[in-house]
Design a protein around this motif. Sequence first.
Motif: not given
Length: 171
Positions: A93-122
């Motif tokens: 129930x919680x994941x259906x409302x808020x968490x979803x199938x996939x959760x991710x976090x990218x360390x601040x120094x690695x942001x704005x380089x497409x890391x999250x997009x590539x990881x989610x796609x993978x």
Amino acid sequence: MIRLVEPSEALRDSWFKSIAEFGGDHVHGYSIFGFTAKELADPDGFGRWLAQQRRNLTDPPEGFVPAALYWIVDDTDPDQVLGSLSLRLRLNDFLLEEGGHIGYGVRPSARRRGVATAALAASLGTAREHGLARVLVTCDEDNEASRRTIERCGGVLEDVRKDKRRYWISL
């Protein structure tokens, strides 16, 4: 190239450094529930955490769903953990409302380089391999970067609930 790898003792120090960059903020996608920072800093405690992550796919703790945890690395520096991603194979129930199938976090120094997009796609290929036909991915209403990441990976907005944008991605 961005890859998802299983958590390991070899990358432990880099993983700790990636968590430290969040500066005490909630760390999305890192699956550290049930363990304190002190426990994780101890080699035995980290070993227990690592063993639990490996069991989560087939024998999750009560109240949790089967899930696989991955660390995000780049082939240009495979010894540096850029983030973490959790792939949950079912929704409660919680994941259906808020968490979803996939959760991710990218360390601040690695942001704005497409890391999250590539990881989610993978992760989408891995979700397909586990038999999922579509996945739910959520983000906070005010998280513009995550919204763009999800939409780049084919996310279609279903609705917003409790300040969470809920997207479905067909596999």
